[in-house]
Design a protein around this motif. Structure first.
Motif, PDB file in Angstrom:
ATOM      1  N   GLY B  24       7.440   8.621  -0.928  1.00  0.00           N
ATOM      2  CA  GLY B  24       7.787   7.592   0.060  1.00  0.00           C
ATOM      3  C   GLY B  24       8.926   8.024   0.969  1.00  0.00           C
ATOM      4  N   PRO B  25       9.978   8.638   0.428  1.00  0.00           N
ATOM      5  CA  PRO B  25      11.064   9.123   1.290  1.00  0.00           C
ATOM      6  C   PRO B  25      10.584  10.132   2.344  1.00  0.00           C
ATOM      7  N   ASN B 128      14.520   4.644  -3.473  1.00  0.00           N
ATOM      8  CA  ASN B 128      13.422   4.831  -4.429  1.00  0.00           C
ATOM      9  C   ASN B 128      13.804   4.284  -5.800  1.00  0.00           C
ATOM     10  N   GLU B 129      14.879   3.522  -5.805  1.00  0.00           N
ATOM     11  CA  GLU B 129      15.289   2.723  -6.960  1.00  0.00           C
ATOM     12  C   GLU B 129      15.632   3.543  -8.191  1.00  0.00           C
ATOM     13  N   ALA B 205      11.418   2.857  -0.426  1.00  0.00           N
ATOM     14  CA  ALA B 205      10.627   4.086  -0.332  1.00  0.00           C
ATOM     15  C   ALA B 205      10.001   4.392  -1.688  1.00  0.00           C
ATOM     16  N   PRO B 206       8.773   3.908  -1.911  1.00  0.00           N
ATOM     17  CA  PRO B 206       8.152   4.052  -3.228  1.00  0.00           C
ATOM     18  C   PRO B 206       8.051   5.515  -3.671  1.00  0.00           C
ATOM     19  N   CYS B 207       8.219   5.705  -4.980  1.00  0.00           N
ATOM     20  CA  CYS B 207       8.333   7.041  -5.558  1.00  0.00           C
ATOM     21  C   CYS B 207       7.374   7.141  -6.738  1.00  0.00           C
ATOM     22  N   PRO B 208       6.209   7.771  -6.529  1.00  0.00           N
ATOM     23  CA  PRO B 208       5.232   7.823  -7.610  1.00  0.00           C
ATOM     24  C   PRO B 208       5.781   8.513  -8.863  1.00  0.00           C
ATOM     25  N   MET B 221       1.698   0.480  -2.570  1.00  0.00           N
ATOM     26  CA  MET B 221       2.819  -0.039  -3.363  1.00  0.00           C
ATOM     27  C   MET B 221       3.838  -0.732  -2.465  1.00  0.00           C
ATOM     28  N   GLY B 222       4.110  -0.118  -1.309  1.00  0.00           N
ATOM     29  CA  GLY B 222       5.027  -0.741  -0.353  1.00  0.00           C
ATOM     30  C   GLY B 222       4.477  -2.071   0.148  1.00  0.00           C
ATOM     31  N   ARG B 223       3.180  -2.095   0.428  1.00  0.00           N
ATOM     32  CA  ARG B 223       2.571  -3.338   0.923  1.00  0.00           C
ATOM     33  C   ARG B 223       2.668  -4.434  -0.125  1.00  0.00           C
TER      34      ARG B 223
END
Ligand code: TPP
Ligand code: MG
Lengths: 392, 298
Positions: B24-25, B128-129, B205-208, B221-223
């Motif tokens: 995501g980043p 990305n938490e 910024a989702p981080c798989p 995931m962002g949606r």
């Protein structure tokens, strides 16, 4: 026109920053450095100094802001002391590793606990391995001159390393002395505007300080060491060049006083060097062949000069205002390291003096010299490290 | 409004970068450059983004970058901004690009200082938490219940509300964004560029790798984060709070999907109990009640 001002070393530092036409200042107050940043604030707000002054929220941020500013291509200044300096530690490495010409007067104050605002070299000497060039000054004139010289030195392509200009708390920082400030045109001629070859530039993009793998890392460090070696050549040249128009030279790497025929050489730094000169004059009157060598530059360490001094002397008495705990005085340690494997091995005794601001006068140094000369005559040093005037 | 067609074809995040698949980043970086072009100086602290461009002597960032110490983004950017002013350069935007760890935790002092000094730059926290660079440890941005390597049974505390911490600094522009909504993302960055002072943009910024979901599902995931209301798109412009679409259509709780849909898709929330999920839902609803009030006050 040159003018003589009578002021404290801290204010003199501020005038030197102005004379050097620094462009970005980022600083945080700490005793005994405060009057530097206060005076600079006045100079900037009155318009006498056209610079951006970033009143950061910590010393770590002060150094970070200087790194950002220097990388973006301007002449940069900060100043600090003691806890401020060690808080910067991580950023000091980043500045030198990024090869950025930042000048930072350090008003030497010891470190707590307990809180102590007085002079010794614990703060800056504990930063000796950060890749910064380190000058140690003996009076306010040298503080002014060295600050100007520091910019000339660090902006030279052969160097590109940051510089600390060290001066002792209160003994210099808050003490009024006459200082001759050369005409601004002369300073401008000596120190033209900073024109970096590379800087953060949208028309010529590059990444500064990105990841470097083991494949390349050593080469960068080799170049840093090379720059330090280059500084050994350049510092005396710059000192001479500056002296030509200012009338003052400060001895290049090591200032020597009556060393030519001396059997005993007192080796020391900063204002202890000034006190030692008085001691030497007194002892010479008593017939003792003694001289003083004041190490003006601690990084790069003037190994070769120390070797030359050792060639004719019978003994070196090393007086340190700081100690590397678990070893000995910093200067004593490096002096011995410099002389390893040399033909002439004078006796060496180390003296720890003046920690946390305890007075070291010419009388103290006279005692040290007398004790040393006894040992010299006996041909044996009784105690490797002596703590001077220690309460029993 | 920005349209995808009108965007420059020029890429300043070049091929060959070494981000994880589905990062995501990295998508966010690409959008950042799409928004600003190349008249940008980037300050990047230690984080995934200091690794993404790859090692010396190569880089996949086609703009000048000052890589910097983890905690020093705000201060370093202050220095760059000051230098540009001294050099009379007016057409270059300085951007601090930092992770959540470098923003919520170790770098919050330097950020707060830069904001209080009204430094003229854009600070972007891509969130990305977790501490991604060092292998997914908890940060002040890690949500309640999430697994990380330092919270193996799930984090016990909630995430900081960093956007409102920055709002308390009274800076002229704060926005949230998410690369799943690229137009909103680009518009906010362009707006920030036109405003003088400190601008703070918080990007989810989702981080798989850290969140434990399939690498093809980053946009989704962002949606979902937005549709469940876990993430809210808003702006605070000169103190004025405004929800942006699609979040602005989700004030009515019935329009929001249950947070459970978002949580159960991610391996990091595997250990959440029904009670934990209910708790999270309640907190999300409370946040939304606050947003509703703020939006209607304006
Ligand atoms: C002073 C310091 N402490 C710790 C580290 C190690 N470190 C590097 S990056 C990082 C985590 C970064 O997390 P975040 O800011 O969220 O960015 P991300 O890696 O997730 O992109 C840590 C702990 C460091 N570089 N410097
Ligand atoms: Mg992170």
């Amino acid at each position: 026109m040159a003018q003589t001002v009578i002021d404290t070393a801290n204010h003199i530092v501020a005038y030197a920053a102005k004379a050097a036409r620094v462009q970005v200042i980022a600083a945080y107050p700490i005793t005994p450095q405060t009057s530097i940043v206060e005076r600079i604030a006045e100079l900037v707000e009155s318009g006498e100094l056209n610079a951006e002054y970033i009143r950061v929220e910590s010393e770590h941020s002060a150094m970070a802001a200087c790194i950002g500013a220097a990388a973006a291509g301007v002449r940069t200044f900060t100043a600090t002391s003691a806890h401020g300096l060690v808080l910067m530690h991580e950023a000091l490495h980043w500045a030198s590793g990024s090869r950025l010409p930042i000048v930072m007067p350090v008003v030497n104050r010891t470190l707590g606990p307990g809180w102590n605002i007085w002079a010794d070299y614990t703060d800056s000497l504990s930063q000796r391995d950060t890749g910064w060039i380190q000058f140690y000054c003996a009076d306010n004139q040298e503080v002014f001159d060295t600050t100007i010289q520091a910019y000339k030195l660090c902006e030279d392509e052969r160097i590109l390393l940051p510089v600390m200009v060290c001066l002792e708390a209160f003994i210099l920082s808050h003490t009024y002395m006459p200082v001759k400030i050369p005409a601004q045109e002369k300073i401008d001629e000596f120190l033209p505007p900073y024109k970096p070859k590379w800087f953060l530039d949208v028309d010529n993009p590059f990444s500064l300080a990105n990841i470097v793998t083991p494949e390349y890392y050593m080469e960068f460090r080799y170049m840093l060491q090379e720059a330090m070696e280059n500084a050994k050549q350049l510092i005396p040249e710059i000192d001479k060049e500056y002296g030509k128009f200012s009338g003052f030279e400060h001895g290049g790497l090591v200032e020597k006083y009556k060393c030519e025929d001396a059997d005993l050489i007192l080796l020391t730094m900063g204002t202890m060097g000034t006190e030692a000169k008085i001691a030497v004059d007194n002892l010479r009157n008593e017939g003792l062949k003694v001289g003083v060598a004041r190490v003006r530059v601690f990084r790069p360490f003037p190994k070769e000069e120390i070797r030359k001094l050792a060639e004719n002397a019978q003994m070196l008495a090393v007086i340190d205002r700081g100690i590397s705990f678990g070893m000995e005085g910093f200067l004593a340690e490096e002096t011995k390291a410099s002389l390893y494997d040399q033909k002439n091995q004078p006796l060496i005794a180390g003296f720890i003096a003046g920690l946390g601001g305890r007075d070291v006068t010419f009388k103290t140094i006279g005692k040290i010299a007398k004790k040393s000369s006894e040992w010299m005559r006996a041909g044996r040093v009784e105690k490797e490290t002596v703590w001077v005037d220690l309460r029993e | 409004m920005v349209s995808i067609k009108e965007l420059s074809k020029e890429e300043y995040l070049l091929k060959g970068h070494i981000a994880c698949a589905g990062c995501g980043p990295a998508i966010s970086l690409r959008l950042l450059f799409k928004a600003l072009g190349n008249k940008v100086i980037l300050v990047v602290p230690a984080c995934c983004s200091s690794v993404i461009p790859g090692p010396y002597p190569f880089t996949s960032f086609a703009v000048p970058v000052q890589n910097m110490l983890f905690e020093a983004t705000g201060a370093t950017a202050s220095g760059v901004v000051a230098a540009l002013r001294q050099r009379d350069i007016k057409d270059v935007t300085v951007v601090g690009w930092a992770g959540d760890g470098g923003t919520f935790d170790i770098g919050i002092q330097a950020l707060s200082g830069a904001a209080e000094r009204e430094t003229d730059f854009i600070y972007i926290c891509y969130d990305n938490e977790a501490y991604g660079n060092t292998g997914v440890q908890r940060s002040g941005a890690t949500p309640y219940g999430a697994w990380t390597t330092t919270t193996p049974t799930g984090k016990k505390e909630r995430k900081k509300d960093i956007a409102f911490i920055m709002a308390a600094h009274r800076i002229p522009y704060i926005a949230t964004a998410c690369p799943s909504y690229p137009i909103d993302f680009i518009e906010k960055i362009r707006k920030a560029k036109e405003i003088k002072g400190t601008k703070f943009i918080h990007i989810l910024a989702p981080c798989p790798t850290g969140w434990r979901y399939d690498t093809s599902k980053t946009v989704e995931m962002g949606r979902l984060a937005v549709r469940t209301g876990v993430w809210t798109l808003f702006e605070i412009e000169h103190g004025k709070f405004k929800l942006n679409p699609p979040s602005s259509r989700l004030i009515d709780r019935a329009k929001r999907k249950p947070v459970k849909e978002y949580l159960t898709l991610q391996g990091r929330f595997r250990k959440l109990t029904e009670v934990d999920i209910e708790k999270t839902q309640k907190w999300v609803d409370e946040d939304w009640e606050r947003y509703r009030k703020l939006a209607s006050n304006q």
